[in-house]
Design an enzyme around this catalytic site. Structure first.
Site, PDB file in Angstrom:
ATOM      1  N   LEU A 242     -15.941 -50.655  -8.421  1.00  0.00           N
ATOM      2  CA  LEU A 242     -16.973 -50.977  -7.429  1.00  0.00           C
ATOM      3  C   LEU A 242     -16.635 -52.281  -6.712  1.00  0.00           C
ATOM      4  O   LEU A 242     -16.094 -53.207  -7.309  1.00  0.00           O
ATOM      5  CB  LEU A 242     -18.338 -51.102  -8.106  1.00  0.00           C
ATOM      6  CG  LEU A 242     -18.857 -49.843  -8.807  1.00  0.00           C
ATOM      7  CD1 LEU A 242     -20.292 -50.054  -9.286  1.00  0.00           C
ATOM      8  CD2 LEU A 242     -18.782 -48.626  -7.889  1.00  0.00           C
TER       9      LEU A 242
ATOM     10  N   GLY B 204     -16.876 -52.419 -17.184  1.00  0.00           N
ATOM     11  CA  GLY B 204     -18.150 -52.744 -16.558  1.00  0.00           C
ATOM     12  C   GLY B 204     -18.442 -51.899 -15.331  1.00  0.00           C
ATOM     13  O   GLY B 204     -19.394 -51.129 -15.311  1.00  0.00           O
ATOM     14  N   ASP B 205     -17.589 -52.007 -14.311  1.00  0.00           N
ATOM     15  CA  ASP B 205     -17.828 -51.236 -13.089  1.00  0.00           C
ATOM     16  C   ASP B 205     -16.576 -50.461 -12.702  1.00  0.00           C
ATOM     17  O   ASP B 205     -16.299 -50.264 -11.529  1.00  0.00           O
ATOM     18  CB  ASP B 205     -18.265 -52.167 -11.954  1.00  0.00           C
ATOM     19  CG  ASP B 205     -17.234 -53.239 -11.647  1.00  0.00           C
ATOM     20  OD1 ASP B 205     -16.312 -53.444 -12.475  1.00  0.00           O
ATOM     21  OD2 ASP B 205     -17.325 -53.867 -10.574  1.00  0.00           O
ATOM     22  N   GLU B 206     -15.828 -50.018 -13.743  1.00  0.00           N
ATOM     23  CA  GLU B 206     -14.600 -49.258 -13.508  1.00  0.00           C
ATOM     24  C   GLU B 206     -14.778 -47.831 -13.970  1.00  0.00           C
ATOM     25  O   GLU B 206     -15.293 -47.586 -15.063  1.00  0.00           O
ATOM     26  CB  GLU B 206     -13.466 -49.859 -14.336  1.00  0.00           C
ATOM     27  CG  GLU B 206     -12.612 -50.864 -13.614  1.00  0.00           C
ATOM     28  CD  GLU B 206     -11.514 -51.336 -14.545  1.00  0.00           C
ATOM     29  OE1 GLU B 206     -10.525 -50.615 -14.704  1.00  0.00           O
ATOM     30  OE2 GLU B 206     -11.694 -52.418 -15.146  1.00  0.00           O
TER      31      GLU B 206
END
Lengths: 343, 194
Positions: A209, A250-252
């Site tokens: 993200l 986390g945001d992967e």
């Protein structure tokens, strides 16, 4: 004492008691006497042995009397199937009795429980030396014990399955976690490696993200979690049933897209994902907007290389997208070499 | 799917094709399970799924794997002994297969083994018909019969068709069979009495 006719010295009452499963027939097949237990299973007043029984051995002689006489002379086992209850195939043996008769003694074999059910037999119907009661006891006792064990086992199995599924799942989004991804990746690789055709190739997409940290910092973690769940929904909507979507950090996120190596199609798919993700915070009132950068590699370019190499290149492609301005897609059509890696 | 069946298939695959193959089958089944994502989800199809996965990896028809499984089962000493209880010689064993599902259900009531009907033709050819039709059980039975023919020392020709198994016995005592005594050798009974 009532004589049994053909067996001097043994009354028919005594015959019934000592051999409750006997059958005494004339050489012509006429029935002279039927033991009381057997009587519960045949038509009352059976005259000819073939009225109540057929040869229980497949494809053998159809003439039942000949089969019985044969067994009486050669001492072989005899199988008589009950016409009234064909699931009962009685086993026994026969001996000549007197001048013109044959005495047959029968047992239920493994069909015992069926016979007990069919005729409502009780303890009194079996001669004391027979192991019928012991067999019934064993069956029930084993059934009880095994039933308990298998109940216990299935509970354990369900618990294990749940634990296993949890171990492979990201609790927040319900997508695979890194472990689940590794499993799916080895399977995709196994199938590709074993079948040479391009049909079984797959694409590996790495997605990260953009500006997600700002969401967490400015709008709080609850909002951050909401964004992550939204991304999971977007990914879930675009993948097919045998594809895999995983959240690996986390945001992967990582996608395995089976039998999908068409560059133009992948590009369209990635743009659709990015657009879907961007729609989550459309107001932008707080100055927050979320997007995603994507890097994609194709398994056909990594046939002789380790999986780690594929993952590293997908990661490198993703960072190329980030550097080129975010919200972009990079698809590598060849593995990165030492010189191209830094690009 | 009975847990014992699943265990048997697992042991068979591991024993015959090695831990590596088993690992791949596990991965393939685990992925499917995770994909199914139901928390209470078991392996879809259990043993069948394992055989299908192994067949895909080994590029071997599933039917052959089921036959190998049948032969493997009959070579386990404990199972071989239980099977030998069913017949004095190989022909007797084949004819008595009608009793096998009853015997099996006696011990494992929820095994769901199909009924077996034995037909004998005039030339002595025997045909085993399964009810309901079950190609996997048919193939398992075929492999099991081949191994048991060897065990009895008979020359048995076993052909597995889709719906039936056909057995011919050109020679009942072709070679020396393996020993079988009703009492299990060198295992003292529970009370330690002999």
């Amino acid at each position: 004492m009532e004589p049994s006719g053909l067996l001097p010295g043994i009354s028919s009452g005594a015959m019934d008691r000592i051999l409750p499963m006997h059958l005494l027939i004339q050489a012509g097949g006429r029935v002279l006497s039927v033991g009381p237990t057997l009587r519960k299973l045949v038509t009352p007043g059976m005259r000819h042995v073939a009225d109540g029984f057929s040869n229980g051995r497949p494809g053998g002689n159809e003439d039942l009397v000949a089969v019985i006489l044969g067994a009486a002379s050669d001492g072989e086992r005899l199988f008589l199937r009950m016409r009234q209850t064909p699931c009962l195939n009685l086993r026994g043996h026969a001996v000549p009795a007197g001048r013109d008769a044959v005495l047959v003694n029968l047992g239920f074999g493994i069909g015992l429980p069926d016979a007990v059910r069919a005729a409502g037999l009780t303890d009194r119907d079996f001669a004391p030396p027979e192991l019928a009661m012991e067999l019934l006891f064993m069956r029930e006792a084993m059934g009880g014990v095994l039933g308990e064990l298998s109940h216990f086992n299935s509970q354990l199995e369900v618990a294990r399955d749940v634990a296993e599924a949890q171990a492979h799942t990201d609790p927040l989004t319900g997508l695979h976690n890194r472990r689940g991804l590794e499993l799916a990746l080895s399977e995709a690789r196994t199938l590709t490696g074993l079948r040479a055709g391009d049909r079984d190739g797959f694409a590996l997409a790495h997605l990260d993200l953009d500006h997600f940290k700002a969401v967490n910092d400015l709008l709080g973690h609850a909002e951050g979690d909401r964004v992550l769940c939204h991304v999971a929904r977007v990914l879930g909507d675009v993948i097919r049933s045998d594809d895999t979507a995983a959240r690996v950090g986390g945001d992967e996120f990582v996608l395995i897209l089976r039998r999908f190596e068409d560059v133009a199609g992948l590009e369209r798919l990635a743009r659709r994902i990015i657009a879907g993700i961007e729609s989550v915070l459309s107001d932008g009132a707080d100055g927050c907007r979320v997007s995603a950068s994507v890097g994609i590699v194709l398994s056909r370019n990594y046939r002789d290389q380790p999986l780690e190499r594929m993952l590293l290149d997908a990661d490198a492609a993703l960072y190329r997208s980030k550097r080129e301005g975010r919200g972009r897609v990079t698809i590598l059509t060849a593995p990165l070499t030492g010189e191209t890696q830094g690009l | 799917m009975h847990r014992l069946v699943v265990r048997a298939v697992e042991e068979f695959l591991r024993d015959t094709y090695g831990a590596n193959l088993w690992r791949q089958v596990e991965i393939s089944c685990a992925v499917e399970q995770v994909a199914a994502a139901a928390p209470a989800g078991r392996l879809p199809g259990g043993a069948e799924r394992m055989i299908a996965a192994a067949g895909a990896i080994l590029e071997k028809p599933e039917g052959e794997l089921y036959e190998d499984l049948g032969a493997w089962l009959a070579r386990r000493e404990a199972i071989r002994r239980l099977l030998r209880f069913s017949g004095r010689d190989f022909a007797d064993f084949v004819l008595s297969l009608e009793e096998l599902p009853d015997r099996a259900h006696f011990v494992i009531p929820d095994l769901e083994m199909p009924r077996i009907r034995v037909e004998r033709e005039e030339d002595g050819t025997m045909r085993l018909l399964l009810d309901p039709l079950a190609p996997a059980w048919c193939a398992i039975l075929g492999g099991l019969l081949r191994a048991m023919a060897d065990d009895y020392g008979a020359l048995g020709l076993v052909a597995v068709g889709g719906r039936a198994v056909q057995v011919q016995i050109p020679e009942a005592s072709f070679a020396e069979g393996r020993d079988f005594h009703l009492e299990q050798g060198d295992v003292p009974n529970a009370a330690g009495l002999r």
